[in-house]
Write a protein that holds these residues in place. Sequence first.
Motif, short mmCIF file in Angstrom:
data_model
loop_
_atom_site.label_atom_id
_atom_site.label_comp_id
_atom_site.label_asym_id
_atom_site.label_seq_id
_atom_site.Cartn_x
_atom_site.Cartn_y
_atom_site.Cartn_z
N ASN A 157 0.47 -1.35 -0.06
CA ASN A 157 0.31 0.00 0.32
C ASN A 157 1.03 1.00 -0.05
OD1 ASN A 157 -1.74 2.33 0.68
ND2 ASN A 157 -3.44 0.82 0.97
N LEU A 158 0.61 1.88 -1.62
CA LEU A 158 2.17 2.91 -1.09
C LEU A 158 0.93 4.44 -1.61
CD1 LEU A 158 4.54 0.66 -3.67
CD2 LEU A 158 4.42 1.36 -1.27
N ARG A 159 2.06 5.37 -1.22
CA ARG A 159 1.13 6.52 -1.71
C ARG A 159 2.62 7.55 -2.69
NH1 ARG A 159 1.01 7.18 3.65
NH2 ARG A 159 2.68 8.84 4.42
N THR A 160 2.12 8.60 -3.44
CA THR A 160 3.00 9.28 -4.36
C THR A 160 4.17 8.88 -3.45
OG1 THR A 160 1.12 10.08 -5.26
CG2 THR A 160 3.52 11.00 -5.53
N SER A 161 4.89 8.31 -4.55
CA SER A 161 6.52 8.91 -4.27
C SER A 161 7.32 7.38 -3.75
CB SER A 161 7.55 9.78 -4.62
OG SER A 161 7.39 10.75 -5.14
N THR A 186 -4.75 -0.51 -7.85
CA THR A 186 -6.10 0.28 -7.43
C THR A 186 -6.34 1.80 -8.28
OG1 THR A 186 -5.79 0.76 -4.99
CG2 THR A 186 -6.97 -1.04 -5.40
N PRO A 187 -8.08 1.58 -8.57
CA PRO A 187 -7.86 3.09 -9.08
C PRO A 187 -7.13 4.55 -8.78
CG PRO A 187 -9.80 2.01 -9.65
CD PRO A 187 -8.70 0.81 -8.61
N SER A 188 -7.36 4.01 -7.61
CA SER A 188 -6.49 5.87 -6.43
C SER A 188 -5.13 5.79 -7.23
CB SER A 188 -6.94 5.69 -5.47
OG SER A 188 -6.95 4.00 -5.51
N VAL A 189 -4.44 4.73 -7.89
CA VAL A 189 -3.21 4.96 -8.10
C VAL A 189 -3.19 4.97 -9.79
CG1 VAL A 189 -1.13 3.49 -8.47
CG2 VAL A 189 -2.54 3.47 -6.47
N ARG A 190 -2.50 6.15 -10.29
CA ARG A 190 -2.75 6.86 -11.31
C ARG A 190 -1.39 6.38 -12.18
NH1 ARG A 190 -4.25 10.85 -8.32
NH2 ARG A 190 -2.32 12.30 -9.56
N ASP A 191 -0.26 5.97 -11.69
CA ASP A 191 0.53 5.58 -12.16
C ASP A 191 1.89 5.06 -11.61
OD1 ASP A 191 3.14 5.19 -14.01
OD2 ASP A 191 3.10 7.78 -13.70
N VAL A 192 1.72 3.65 -12.09
CA VAL A 192 2.46 2.83 -10.95
C VAL A 192 3.75 2.78 -11.65
CG1 VAL A 192 1.13 0.43 -11.66
CG2 VAL A 192 2.90 0.94 -9.73
N ASP A 193 5.10 2.25 -11.22
CA ASP A 193 5.75 1.63 -12.06
C ASP A 193 7.23 0.82 -11.79
OD1 ASP A 193 6.23 4.67 -13.75
OD2 ASP A 193 7.26 5.79 -12.01
N LEU A 194 8.02 0.03 -12.36
CA LEU A 194 8.57 -1.37 -12.73
C LEU A 194 10.20 -1.56 -12.41
CD1 LEU A 194 6.77 -3.81 -10.78
CD2 LEU A 194 6.03 -4.62 -13.16
N GLN A 217 1.32 5.00 -16.88
CA GLN A 217 -0.74 4.32 -16.49
C GLN A 217 -0.47 3.36 -15.39
OE1 GLN A 217 1.40 3.12 -19.96
NE2 GLN A 217 2.54 1.75 -19.32
N ASP A 218 -1.65 2.98 -14.54
CA ASP A 218 -1.79 2.94 -13.49
C ASP A 218 -1.43 0.53 -13.95
OD1 ASP A 218 -3.57 1.23 -14.78
OD2 ASP A 218 -5.12 2.16 -14.13
N HIS A 219 -1.19 0.32 -15.17
CA HIS A 219 -0.15 -0.48 -14.53
C HIS A 219 1.31 -0.74 -15.48
CE1 HIS A 219 -2.17 -0.54 -18.25
NE2 HIS A 219 -0.70 -0.98 -18.96
N ALA A 220 1.86 -1.96 -14.78
CA ALA A 220 3.29 -1.96 -15.72
C ALA A 220 3.32 -3.03 -15.86
CB ALA A 220 4.46 -1.31 -14.52
N VAL A 221 4.62 -3.86 -17.35
CA VAL A 221 4.85 -4.73 -17.54
C VAL A 221 5.78 -4.66 -17.79
CG1 VAL A 221 4.34 -6.95 -18.82
CG2 VAL A 221 2.43 -4.68 -18.39
N ILE A 222 7.34 -5.52 -17.59
CA ILE A 222 8.17 -6.19 -17.64
C ILE A 222 8.60 -7.70 -18.23
CG2 ILE A 222 10.44 -6.68 -17.20
CD1 ILE A 222 10.62 -4.32 -15.53
N GLU A 223 9.01 -8.12 -19.88
CA GLU A 223 9.78 -8.89 -20.12
C GLU A 223 10.62 -8.79 -20.25
OE1 GLU A 223 7.23 -11.77 -22.87
OE2 GLU A 223 5.92 -10.14 -23.20
N HIS A 233 4.25 6.74 -9.29
CA HIS A 233 4.49 7.56 -8.98
C HIS A 233 3.34 8.68 -9.17
CE1 HIS A 233 7.23 10.03 -12.00
NE2 HIS A 233 6.48 10.68 -12.88
N ALA A 234 1.65 8.45 -9.05
CA ALA A 234 0.62 9.46 -8.83
C ALA A 234 0.06 8.45 -8.20
CB ALA A 234 0.93 10.16 -10.06
#
Length: 102
Positions: free
Chosen positions: A14-18, A40-48, A65-71, A89-90
């Motif tokens: 469970n994280l907040r911005t930054s 969750t929808p309240s996360v607007r930008d997640v980085d991986l 974006q609100d999801h992140a994928v690394i192959e 990130h946001a």
Amino acid sequence: GQEREGASEVFRANLRTSQDRVFPVELEGGRCYTFIAVSTPSVRDVDLFFIDPRGSERQRDDGPQDHAVIETQPCPRWSGTYSIRVRVHAGYGNVAVQAFGN
């Protein structure tokens, strides 16, 4: 596409911005992996970020974006403890990350 199976537990934070969290993940050399982070929808930008056993960042998905994928590219050659770092990130809220192997 190829069948993918879960190669790790589902890591949650469970994280907040930054804020970020690092999860260790045991990977098998010679296999390829996909890491997926959803939120969750309240996360607007997640980085991986994918980090090798020596602590070097190998790949990242820091798009807006609100999801992140690394192959993994290239796929890990050695077995060991790698790390996945997830950062909000946001926004704020719950993020889940899982590794899938092929």
